[in-house]
Design an enzyme around this catalytic site. Structure first.
Site, PDB file in Angstrom:
ATOM      1  N   ALA A  26      -0.401 -16.185  -2.033  1.00 42.02           N
ATOM      2  CA  ALA A  26       1.180 -16.840  -0.914  1.00 42.02           C
ATOM      3  C   ALA A  26       1.634 -18.014  -1.228  1.00 42.02           C
ATOM      4  O   ALA A  26       2.461 -18.323  -1.524  1.00 42.02           O
ATOM      5  CB  ALA A  26       0.602 -17.644  -0.081  1.00 42.02           C
ATOM      6  N   THR A  30       6.081 -19.874  -1.676  1.00 45.28           N
ATOM      7  CA  THR A  30       6.474 -20.670  -1.085  1.00 45.28           C
ATOM      8  C   THR A  30       7.596 -21.442  -0.860  1.00 45.28           C
ATOM      9  O   THR A  30       8.501 -21.704  -1.014  1.00 45.28           O
ATOM     10  CB  THR A  30       5.287 -22.153  -1.493  1.00 45.28           C
ATOM     11  N   ASP A 108       5.088  -9.474   1.496  1.00 46.59           N
ATOM     12  CA  ASP A 108       6.444  -9.413   1.532  1.00 46.59           C
ATOM     13  C   ASP A 108       7.387  -9.228   0.668  1.00 46.59           C
ATOM     14  O   ASP A 108       8.157  -8.460   0.866  1.00 46.59           O
ATOM     15  CB  ASP A 108       6.952 -11.062   1.784  1.00 46.59           C
ATOM     16  N   HIS A 123      -3.803  -6.399  -0.900  1.00 51.57           N
ATOM     17  CA  HIS A 123      -3.495  -6.623   1.401  1.00 51.57           C
ATOM     18  C   HIS A 123      -2.577  -5.646   1.592  1.00 51.57           C
ATOM     19  O   HIS A 123      -2.311  -6.337   2.625  1.00 51.57           O
ATOM     20  CB  HIS A 123      -3.416  -8.511   1.322  1.00 51.57           C
ATOM     21  N   CYS A 131       1.554   4.959  11.891  1.00 53.31           N
ATOM     22  CA  CYS A 131       1.393   4.907  13.507  1.00 53.31           C
ATOM     23  C   CYS A 131       0.124   5.564  13.034  1.00 53.31           C
ATOM     24  O   CYS A 131      -0.757   6.342  12.187  1.00 53.31           O
ATOM     25  CB  CYS A 131       1.808   6.264  13.918  1.00 53.31           C
ATOM     26  N   CYS A 134      -0.961   9.267  14.685  1.00 55.11           N
ATOM     27  CA  CYS A 134      -0.053  10.353  14.011  1.00 55.11           C
ATOM     28  C   CYS A 134       0.051   9.800  12.720  1.00 55.11           C
ATOM     29  O   CYS A 134       0.531  10.661  12.066  1.00 55.11           O
ATOM     30  CB  CYS A 134       1.174  11.132  14.476  1.00 55.11           C
ATOM     31  N   CYS A 154       4.680   9.230  19.934  1.00 57.02           N
ATOM     32  CA  CYS A 154       3.765   9.906  20.101  1.00 57.02           C
ATOM     33  C   CYS A 154       2.583   8.384  21.010  1.00 57.02           C
ATOM     34  O   CYS A 154       1.552   9.815  21.629  1.00 57.02           O
ATOM     35  CB  CYS A 154       2.645  10.652  19.232  1.00 57.02           C
ATOM     36  N   THR A 192      -2.753 -19.343  -6.242  1.00 60.56           N
ATOM     37  CA  THR A 192      -3.805 -18.638  -4.802  1.00 60.56           C
ATOM     38  C   THR A 192      -4.678 -20.260  -5.067  1.00 60.56           C
ATOM     39  O   THR A 192      -5.478 -20.539  -6.119  1.00 60.56           O
ATOM     40  CB  THR A 192      -4.160 -17.744  -5.696  1.00 60.56           C
ATOM     41  N   SER A 193      -5.479 -20.355  -3.504  1.00 64.13           N
ATOM     42  CA  SER A 193      -6.600 -20.893  -3.723  1.00 64.13           C
ATOM     43  C   SER A 193      -7.803 -20.128  -4.068  1.00 64.13           C
ATOM     44  O   SER A 193      -8.567 -20.767  -4.068  1.00 64.13           O
ATOM     45  CB  SER A 193      -7.235 -21.387  -2.327  1.00 64.13           C
TER      46      SER A 193
END
Ligand code: APR
Length: 241
Positions: A26, A30, A108, A123, A131, A134, A154, A192-193
């Site tokens: 993440a 930032t 993102d 991720h 959906c 379906c 649907c 990243t942590s």
């Protein structure tokens, strides 16, 4: 080692490498105005009617679906976010034939927007929604502009293709990411942590000798890295690519 020396060392390592892989979190977004999770001003640090980290779980999605989507649209959707210098420089490095893959924990889509072609989204992505009944595909706007629980024609619930806690990662994505890391001669980990598994455990598949961490805060894994730069990833890559 002062920052400038580290940045110069990184620049040399990048120029010597021909098979670089980037593993990010993440903190890479930032500088595009997207909050991360565990920094002091991160999403998980804010006051919210539920513990924020619990909202992004499969159990919460099933039991409090409407609340999930309220949170998701508010804190995980950034329709106006643009790639920052980090995304741009990584796409350049791929274009030079030096960077073989970006592995990201982010959803993102900013690496692809910056021009990166080989991106493994551990991720998933907020740009893909399906959906649950379906399997029909829906785009980002369908969910972002919906009210309450987004429903398919649907009648099924439309769910973002984002890996929630208690859900498994996509097997092909994991295999591609592990292979890329295992074949790399340089692994750059950034933003990243390194606290969420299995993603954080992937660095153990790296067997090269150029293992670098670029992160604002220190992590529990700092000492595993040959070079650690505590700085802003966009600024560091601007100086080194
Ligand atoms: N430059 C460099 N590092 C930065 C920057 C920046 N501009 N901004 C933030 N950071 C660092 C912070 O210091 C922090 O250590 O990025 C790290 C982000 O850590 P987290 O917020 O924990 O994000 P991440 O590691 O991606 O979280 C992993 O947790 O909840 C799950 O699914 C979610 O993918 C996420 C996973």
């Amino acid at each position: 080692m002062i920052l400038q020396d580290s940045v110069l060392k990184l620049k040399n390592m990048i120029s010597e490498s021909r098979n670089i892989v980037f593993f990010g979190g993440a903190g890479v977004s930032t500088e595009s105005g997207i909050k991360d999770f565990r920094s002091a001003d991160g999403i998980y640090m804010m006051d919210y009617k539920f513990p924020p980290e619990s909202v992004l779980s499969h159990t919460f999605f099933k039991k409090h679906t409407e609340e999930f989507f309220d949170f998701y649209r508010k804190y995980l959707c950034f329709p106006d976010a643009k790639p920052n210098m980090a995304h741009i420089k990584l796409a350049e490095l791929e274009n030079q034939g030096k960077l073989k893959a970006v592995i990201t924990q982010n959803v993102d889509g900013l690496h692809q927007l910056a021009g990166s072609n080989t991106v493994y989204e551990l991720h998933g992505s907020a740009l893909r929604n399906y959906c649950t009944k379906c399997g029909k595909f829906y785009d980002f706007d369908f969910v972002y502009k919906s009210n309450g629980v987004p429903k398919c024609e649907c009648g099924g619930i439309v769910k973002p293709d984002v890996v929630l806690y208690e859900e498994g990662l996509d097997n092909d994505t994991v295999e591609n990411a592990v292979n890329a890391i295992a074949n790399a001669d340089m692994l750059i980990v950034a933003g990243t942590s390194l606290t969420v598994y299995p993603a954080a455990g992937f660095i153990r598949y790296f067997s090269g000798d150029k293992l670098v961490l670029i992160n604002k805060d220190s992590t529990a894994m700092d000492e595993k890295f040959g070079l650690v730069i505590h700085g802003k990833i966009g600024e560091v890559l601007k100086e080194t690519v």
